[in-house]
Design a protein around this motif. Structure first.
Motif, PDB file in Angstrom:
ATOM      1  N   ASP A  52       5.855 -38.433 -49.971  1.00  0.00           N
ATOM      2  CA  ASP A  52       7.111 -37.689 -50.081  1.00  0.00           C
ATOM      3  C   ASP A  52       8.193 -38.551 -50.735  1.00  0.00           C
ATOM      4  O   ASP A  52       8.929 -38.074 -51.600  1.00  0.00           O
ATOM      5  CB  ASP A  52       7.561 -37.209 -48.700  1.00  0.00           C
ATOM      6  CG  ASP A  52       8.717 -36.238 -48.778  1.00  0.00           C
ATOM      7  OD1 ASP A  52       8.663 -35.297 -49.601  1.00  0.00           O
ATOM      8  OD2 ASP A  52       9.689 -36.417 -48.018  1.00  0.00           O
ATOM      9  N   LYS A  53       8.274 -39.823 -50.353  1.00  0.00           N
ATOM     10  CA  LYS A  53       9.253 -40.732 -50.956  1.00  0.00           C
ATOM     11  C   LYS A  53       8.975 -40.957 -52.437  1.00  0.00           C
ATOM     12  O   LYS A  53       9.885 -40.984 -53.252  1.00  0.00           O
ATOM     13  CB  LYS A  53       9.259 -42.076 -50.221  1.00  0.00           C
ATOM     14  CG  LYS A  53       9.922 -42.032 -48.875  1.00  0.00           C
ATOM     15  CD  LYS A  53       9.872 -43.388 -48.203  1.00  0.00           C
ATOM     16  CE  LYS A  53      10.404 -43.303 -46.798  1.00  0.00           C
ATOM     17  NZ  LYS A  53      10.271 -44.568 -46.075  1.00  0.00           N
ATOM     18  N   VAL A  54       7.704 -41.129 -52.781  1.00  0.00           N
ATOM     19  CA  VAL A  54       7.332 -41.337 -54.179  1.00  0.00           C
ATOM     20  C   VAL A  54       7.732 -40.116 -55.009  1.00  0.00           C
ATOM     21  O   VAL A  54       8.343 -40.244 -56.074  1.00  0.00           O
ATOM     22  CB  VAL A  54       5.819 -41.620 -54.320  1.00  0.00           C
ATOM     23  CG1 VAL A  54       5.373 -41.582 -55.771  1.00  0.00           C
ATOM     24  CG2 VAL A  54       5.470 -42.969 -53.692  1.00  0.00           C
ATOM     25  N   LEU A  55       7.404 -38.933 -54.525  1.00  0.00           N
ATOM     26  CA  LEU A  55       7.751 -37.711 -55.252  1.00  0.00           C
ATOM     27  C   LEU A  55       9.258 -37.539 -55.366  1.00  0.00           C
ATOM     28  O   LEU A  55       9.772 -37.151 -56.419  1.00  0.00           O
ATOM     29  CB  LEU A  55       7.116 -36.497 -54.575  1.00  0.00           C
ATOM     30  CG  LEU A  55       5.598 -36.405 -54.672  1.00  0.00           C
ATOM     31  CD1 LEU A  55       5.074 -35.276 -53.806  1.00  0.00           C
ATOM     32  CD2 LEU A  55       5.146 -36.248 -56.106  1.00  0.00           C
ATOM     33  N   SER A  56       9.969 -37.863 -54.300  1.00  0.00           N
ATOM     34  CA  SER A  56      11.430 -37.745 -54.321  1.00  0.00           C
ATOM     35  C   SER A  56      12.049 -38.672 -55.362  1.00  0.00           C
ATOM     36  O   SER A  56      12.934 -38.275 -56.123  1.00  0.00           O
ATOM     37  CB  SER A  56      11.983 -38.055 -52.929  1.00  0.00           C
ATOM     38  OG  SER A  56      13.370 -37.951 -52.925  1.00  0.00           O
ATOM     39  N   ARG A  57      11.575 -39.912 -55.408  1.00  0.00           N
ATOM     40  CA  ARG A  57      12.080 -40.858 -56.418  1.00  0.00           C
ATOM     41  C   ARG A  57      11.764 -40.390 -57.833  1.00  0.00           C
ATOM     42  O   ARG A  57      12.483 -40.691 -58.775  1.00  0.00           O
ATOM     43  CB  ARG A  57      11.504 -42.250 -56.183  1.00  0.00           C
ATOM     44  CG  ARG A  57      12.176 -42.995 -55.045  1.00  0.00           C
ATOM     45  CD  ARG A  57      11.839 -44.473 -55.060  1.00  0.00           C
ATOM     46  NE  ARG A  57      10.424 -44.757 -54.939  1.00  0.00           N
ATOM     47  CZ  ARG A  57       9.774 -44.955 -53.798  1.00  0.00           C
ATOM     48  NH1 ARG A  57      10.419 -44.891 -52.663  1.00  0.00           N
ATOM     49  NH2 ARG A  57       8.488 -45.232 -53.795  1.00  0.00           N
ATOM     50  N   ALA A  58      10.685 -39.626 -57.985  1.00  0.00           N
ATOM     51  CA  ALA A  58      10.291 -39.113 -59.300  1.00  0.00           C
ATOM     52  C   ALA A  58      11.040 -37.836 -59.668  1.00  0.00           C
ATOM     53  O   ALA A  58      10.857 -37.307 -60.745  1.00  0.00           O
ATOM     54  CB  ALA A  58       8.785 -38.863 -59.331  1.00  0.00           C
ATOM     55  N   GLY A  59      11.887 -37.343 -58.759  1.00  0.00           N
ATOM     56  CA  GLY A  59      12.680 -36.149 -59.052  1.00  0.00           C
ATOM     57  C   GLY A  59      12.086 -34.857 -58.542  1.00  0.00           C
ATOM     58  O   GLY A  59      12.550 -33.775 -58.900  1.00  0.00           O
ATOM     59  N   VAL A  60      11.068 -34.941 -57.683  1.00  0.00           N
ATOM     60  CA  VAL A  60      10.424 -33.750 -57.136  1.00  0.00           C
ATOM     61  C   VAL A  60      11.038 -33.441 -55.772  1.00  0.00           C
ATOM     62  O   VAL A  60      11.162 -34.325 -54.930  1.00  0.00           O
ATOM     63  CB  VAL A  60       8.898 -33.951 -57.000  1.00  0.00           C
ATOM     64  CG1 VAL A  60       8.246 -32.741 -56.354  1.00  0.00           C
ATOM     65  CG2 VAL A  60       8.283 -34.235 -58.359  1.00  0.00           C
ATOM     66  N   LYS A  61      11.428 -32.184 -55.591  1.00  0.00           N
ATOM     67  CA  LYS A  61      12.068 -31.757 -54.344  1.00  0.00           C
ATOM     68  C   LYS A  61      11.375 -30.500 -53.837  1.00  0.00           C
ATOM     69  O   LYS A  61      11.091 -29.586 -54.610  1.00  0.00           O
ATOM     70  CB  LYS A  61      13.543 -31.467 -54.612  1.00  0.00           C
ATOM     71  CG  LYS A  61      14.320 -31.024 -53.423  1.00  0.00           C
ATOM     72  CD  LYS A  61      15.768 -30.769 -53.826  1.00  0.00           C
ATOM     73  CE  LYS A  61      16.510 -30.085 -52.702  1.00  0.00           C
ATOM     74  NZ  LYS A  61      17.847 -29.665 -53.106  1.00  0.00           N
ATOM     75  N   ARG A  62      11.110 -30.472 -52.547  1.00  0.00           N
ATOM     76  CA  ARG A  62      10.490 -29.294 -51.926  1.00  0.00           C
ATOM     77  C   ARG A  62      11.542 -28.203 -51.802  1.00  0.00           C
ATOM     78  O   ARG A  62      12.658 -28.453 -51.354  1.00  0.00           O
ATOM     79  CB  ARG A  62       9.952 -29.670 -50.551  1.00  0.00           C
ATOM     80  CG  ARG A  62       9.096 -28.626 -49.923  1.00  0.00           C
ATOM     81  CD  ARG A  62       8.584 -29.129 -48.585  1.00  0.00           C
ATOM     82  NE  ARG A  62       7.485 -28.301 -48.152  1.00  0.00           N
ATOM     83  CZ  ARG A  62       6.534 -28.691 -47.341  1.00  0.00           C
ATOM     84  NH1 ARG A  62       6.532 -29.911 -46.866  1.00  0.00           N
ATOM     85  NH2 ARG A  62       5.580 -27.874 -46.985  1.00  0.00           N
ATOM     86  N   MET A  63      11.182 -26.978 -52.195  1.00  0.00           N
ATOM     87  CA  MET A  63      12.117 -25.860 -52.090  1.00  0.00           C
ATOM     88  C   MET A  63      12.263 -25.434 -50.635  1.00  0.00           C
ATOM     89  O   MET A  63      11.299 -25.493 -49.865  1.00  0.00           O
ATOM     90  CB  MET A  63      11.625 -24.658 -52.917  1.00  0.00           C
ATOM     91  CG  MET A  63      11.660 -24.902 -54.396  1.00  0.00           C
ATOM     92  SD  MET A  63      11.280 -23.465 -55.444  1.00  0.00           S
ATOM     93  CE  MET A  63      10.044 -22.567 -54.580  1.00  0.00           C
ATOM     94  N   GLN A  64      13.456 -25.020 -50.278  1.00  0.00           N
ATOM     95  CA  GLN A  64      13.714 -24.518 -48.940  1.00  0.00           C
ATOM     96  C   GLN A  64      13.423 -23.020 -48.925  1.00  0.00           C
ATOM     97  O   GLN A  64      14.208 -22.223 -49.428  1.00  0.00           O
ATOM     98  CB  GLN A  64      15.165 -24.783 -48.527  1.00  0.00           C
ATOM     99  CG  GLN A  64      15.511 -26.260 -48.436  1.00  0.00           C
ATOM    100  CD  GLN A  64      14.669 -26.979 -47.403  1.00  0.00           C
ATOM    101  OE1 GLN A  64      14.463 -26.498 -46.289  1.00  0.00           O
ATOM    102  NE2 GLN A  64      14.130 -28.134 -47.777  1.00  0.00           N
TER     103      GLN A  64
END
Length: 115
Positions: A52-64
């Motif tokens: 989750d941290k890796v994806l977040s740093r790459a600009g990926v965000k889970r939709m609410q």
């Protein structure tokens, strides 16, 4: 040429971080079996948090996306439609979460819709 080189290096850095996540999953699967299912569960939780941290740093965000929200075909993919008592198509359940990349749709959420 410099822009392309930087872009390639950024992708390489992301892939290295994803490989670290893969290494942790491999270790969990090849080490001696945990004494309890709880320790295995905790290991998976930690690895998921790392990803989750890796994806977040790459600009990926889970939709609410929550049950009860109005269905939006721009962000949701209905994998099942049920009859119900709603004026507008409404999300009943989330099957797979959707993701945004730099605030643009990367993958729509797979949802069950009631209409």
């Amino acid at each position: 040429r410099d822009v392309l080189a930087r872009e390639k290096e950024n992708r390489r850095n992301l892939l290295r971080e994803l490989l670290e996540v893969m290494d942790n999953l491999d270790m969990a699967l090849t080490t001696s079996r945990p004494d309890t299912l709880e320790s295995l569960y905790q290991g998976i939780q930690l690895t998921r948090a790392q990803l989750d941290k890796v994806l977040s740093r790459a600009g990926v965000k889970r939709m609410q996306v929550e049950p009860g929200q109005t269905f939006d075909p721009a962000y949701h993919q209905a994998i099942e439609v049920r009859d119900g008592d709603f004026d507008q198509p409404t999300i009943e359940a989330i099957v797979k979460p959707g993701y945004l990349y730099e605030n643009e749709l990367l993958r729509p959420a797979n949802v069950v819709v009631v209409k």
